[in-house]
Design a protein around this motif. Structure first.
Motif, short mmCIF file in Angstrom:
data_model
loop_
_atom_site.label_atom_id
_atom_site.label_comp_id
_atom_site.label_asym_id
_atom_site.label_seq_id
_atom_site.Cartn_x
_atom_site.Cartn_y
_atom_site.Cartn_z
N PHE A 15 1.02 -1.13 0.04
CA PHE A 15 0.18 0.00 -0.08
C PHE A 15 0.91 1.05 0.07
N ILE A 16 0.81 1.97 -1.27
CA ILE A 16 1.79 3.06 -1.14
C ILE A 16 0.80 4.63 -1.18
N PHE A 61 -0.96 2.84 -4.95
CA PHE A 61 -0.79 1.72 -5.33
C PHE A 61 -1.39 0.86 -4.40
N VAL A 62 -1.92 -0.46 -4.61
CA VAL A 62 -2.59 -1.16 -3.59
C VAL A 62 -2.49 -2.76 -4.44
N ALA A 63 -1.88 -3.33 -3.68
CA ALA A 63 -1.73 -4.65 -4.40
C ALA A 63 -3.06 -5.60 -3.85
N LYS A 64 -3.04 -6.86 -4.29
CA LYS A 64 -4.24 -7.66 -3.94
C LYS A 64 -4.15 -9.04 -4.07
N LEU A 65 -4.50 -9.69 -3.29
CA LEU A 65 -4.20 -11.30 -3.11
C LEU A 65 -5.89 -11.97 -3.43
N GLY A 115 -5.59 -5.64 5.45
CA GLY A 115 -6.38 -5.23 3.94
C GLY A 115 -6.22 -3.67 4.14
N LYS A 116 -6.68 -3.32 3.18
CA LYS A 116 -6.93 -1.79 2.79
C LYS A 116 -7.67 -0.95 3.85
N PHE A 127 -13.56 -11.70 3.23
CA PHE A 127 -13.23 -10.50 3.72
C PHE A 127 -13.88 -9.48 2.88
N ASP A 128 -14.45 -8.61 3.15
CA ASP A 128 -15.12 -7.35 2.24
C ASP A 128 -14.13 -6.42 2.23
N ASP A 129 -12.99 -6.73 1.69
CA ASP A 129 -11.56 -5.82 1.74
C ASP A 129 -10.68 -6.29 0.78
N THR A 130 -9.66 -5.53 0.28
CA THR A 130 -8.71 -6.05 -0.44
C THR A 130 -7.52 -6.55 0.43
N ILE A 131 -7.24 -7.68 0.26
CA ILE A 131 -6.17 -8.24 1.17
C ILE A 131 -4.94 -8.39 0.64
#
Length: 270
Positions: A71-72, A80-84, A108-109, A142-146
């Protein structure tokens, strides 16, 4: 020697053991950085919301490579956000569940997530590093970006679990030593060095203009790619090996001392 980025790890590097730093000294240095067009980048495995809390006066001016590069945020703007993928999250959770003694935090975000069964003392201790931390019944959805998982081990099982997880899920998430017998599981290719390279590309900055400071395994790639890399005296042996120089410990203000060397044009490489 022309520098455009000064990147610092926080725990064990910029911060003392009790999570402090010489704020007056640093803010004077930061004023000089601004005058010379140098960007101060906080690069840590910790949560973005925790990292910005250390710099209340200037948090909206700084750049944060949080969650080991996942997370940048630059000047309050998400870059930037990475995602699994959800399926991969569940594969990782299943692998971790083979070790009942491990406590885990899924990051997560929006927030970080911890099992509701953990005791209050542990929750409060981790809440410092994860100001946005929710208790959950399970880790099924998860209701999120992990983008990261943190594992808390102990001295007796740390090395074996680190090795075994590299073998079992290393193709999904990379286990790295983040200090204090903690393991960060990060998305392959997403690390602090990737974050710095992303910023160099975004800012059209030449690659030869980075100073970096670190102490633990999650700093390895960042120190390796930096033009001038500094390991703290308290750093792990592998980090001292990859860094160009070893400086005073975090409790002795090694980072601020090295920054002073740069601005005072002293022989920082003696």
């Amino acid at each position: 020697m022309s520098i455009k980025i000064i990147a610092v790890d926080m725990d064990g590097t910029f911060l003392t053991h009790d999570n402090q730093y010489d704020k007056e000294r640093f803010l004077n240095q930061y004023a000089k950085m601004k005058e010379e067009g140098i960007r101060f980048v906080v690069a840590s495995g910790n949560q973005y919301y925790q990292l910005r809390s250390f710099f209340p006066e200037i948090q909206k001016e700084l750049t944060f490579i949080a969650e080991n590069g996942a997370f940048i945020v630059d000047q309050d703007q998400e870059l930037f956000v990475a995602k699994l993928e959800d399926a991969d999250v569940q594969k990782v959770i299943a692998a971790i569940n083979q070790y009942p003694s491990i406590k885990k935090i899924v990051c997560g975000k929006k927030s970080a997530y911890i099992n509701e069964s953990v005791d209050e003392d542990y929750f409060n201790r981790l809440n410092f590093y994860y100001p946005k931390l929710q208790r959950v019944k399970n880790f099924d959805h998860f209701d999120d970006t992990i983008f990261k998982v943190f594992l808390s081990c102990d001295e007796n099982n740390f090395e074996s679990i680190l090795t075994e997880l590299k073998e079992s899920i290393g193709h999904i998430m990379t286990p790295v030593d983040c200090g204090h017998f903690g393991i960060d599981l990060i998305i392959p290719g997403i690390n602090k060095a990737h974050g710095i390279q992303f910023l160099l590309d975004t800012w059209n900055t030449p690659e030869g203009e980075v100073i970096a400071f670190g102490d633990s395994g999650n700093d390895y790639e960042m120190l390796k790619m930096a033009n001038y890399s500094f390991a703290m005296e308290n750093a792990k042996p592998t980090i001292k090996e990859v860094a160009d120089y070893t400086i005073a410990s975090n409790d002795e203000g090694g980072v601020l001392e090295a920054i002073d060397w740069y601005f005072n044009k002293e022989n920082m490489f003696k």
